[in-house]
Write an enzyme that holds these catalytic residues in place. Sequence first.
Site, mmCIF file in Angstrom:
data_model
loop_
_atom_site.group_PDB
_atom_site.id
_atom_site.type_symbol
_atom_site.label_atom_id
_atom_site.label_comp_id
_atom_site.label_asym_id
_atom_site.label_seq_id
_atom_site.Cartn_x
_atom_site.Cartn_y
_atom_site.Cartn_z
ATOM 1 N N LYS A 18 0.859 -1.186 0.000
ATOM 2 C CA LYS A 18 0.000 0.000 0.000
ATOM 3 C C LYS A 18 0.894 1.235 0.000
ATOM 4 O O LYS A 18 1.617 1.503 0.964
ATOM 5 C CB LYS A 18 -0.924 0.007 1.210
ATOM 6 C CG LYS A 18 -1.932 1.162 1.214
ATOM 7 C CD LYS A 18 -2.851 1.049 2.410
ATOM 8 C CE LYS A 18 -3.879 2.166 2.433
ATOM 9 N NZ LYS A 18 -4.792 2.049 3.598
ATOM 10 N N LYS A 43 0.931 10.083 5.529
ATOM 11 C CA LYS A 43 1.090 8.696 5.973
ATOM 12 C C LYS A 43 2.401 8.075 5.493
ATOM 13 O O LYS A 43 2.544 6.862 5.429
ATOM 14 C CB LYS A 43 -0.108 7.866 5.501
ATOM 15 C CG LYS A 43 -1.441 8.411 6.020
ATOM 16 C CD LYS A 43 -2.589 7.460 5.736
ATOM 17 C CE LYS A 43 -3.891 7.996 6.330
ATOM 18 N NZ LYS A 43 -5.007 7.040 6.217
ATOM 19 N N LYS A 92 -2.089 -1.669 -3.869
ATOM 20 C CA LYS A 92 -2.932 -0.468 -3.856
ATOM 21 C C LYS A 92 -2.056 0.779 -3.890
ATOM 22 O O LYS A 92 -1.116 0.858 -3.100
ATOM 23 C CB LYS A 92 -3.792 -0.478 -2.587
ATOM 24 C CG LYS A 92 -4.755 0.683 -2.452
ATOM 25 C CD LYS A 92 -5.538 0.585 -1.141
ATOM 26 C CE LYS A 92 -6.486 1.780 -1.014
ATOM 27 N NZ LYS A 92 -7.227 1.751 0.260
#
Length: 329
Positions: free
Chosen positions: A201, A224, A255
């Site tokens: 991710k 993040k 992702k």
Amino acid sequence: MITGKYPGLRLRRSRKNDWSRRLIEENNLTPSDFVLPIFLIDGKNKKQPIKTMPGVYRYTLDKLSQLIDKAIKDKLPMVALFPYTGKKRKNPFGLEALNEDNLVCKAIRIIKNKYKNQIGIMSDVALDPYTSHGHDGLLRSGYVLNDETVKVLIDQSILQAQMGCDVLAPSDMMDGRVGEIRKSLDKNGYNMTQILSYAVKYASSFYGPFRDAVGSRGALKGNKKNYQMDFKNSDEALREVALDIKEGADMVMVKPGLPYLDIIKLVKKNFRIPVMAYQVSGEYSLLSNGVNKGLVDQKIILESLIAFKRAGANAIISYYADRLDKILK
């Protein structure tokens, strides 16, 4: 690779007619290749449009049955549940994630009670829909704590398994969480509950509309990057997948999707594990707005979805999954 030469070999011969093109096509899509995301909201009798995602809505729980009825009729194998959590229910610790009466838990119970195993249920294991700061874990001095977050994720996983969730999807990117969740599930009698790890991710700019959909965009403090992957890296993705497989992941996720087709292919080639791709909100909204404004033909949607299959994805989480009758015809 020797394949012959012109004029004896003319590759266009097999492209001349529709029947011959269909005869030799290498990849195709069916509804079994898709997972439908569903956004949930409190209240009654609501179908609330998401402004940044044309054609996608948030639904109250009393609308859930009509969505699941259609998904089963369309032969979709699984739905993925995502909550829009009101500000009053958010706090720095994401405690609403552990409330057995939160939106996701209620939805799991509704689906399981009515439909049994006619369709699979997937739910994310992460705290970002529930934290007041918008991060996937516990925050201290601007840094997301790993081991302390994992302890909460274990409790969230057990709760969702108790509710009847079939596929737990840790999407938080904490180190070691797959192994700890697997151990806890097995210890508590949920050894058949599957884990779909968001193993790869990336810290991406393609998530914006999703954060609108679950109400975390305005809440997010900072970024993040200290726990999601750097989009400049690919070898690191293989390390992440290898770790999660050893820890007990049944499937892995890449992702976002389209910008990372090379990663999907690398993961599939190296591990031969079921790989899911997430055609994320930013991809969806860019495509949909392009179609709606007449910038591109709507056939671009099918082209983008086939790309996932060609790269090696076993399944695709896509906001187009409820319109496949029109897209795949």
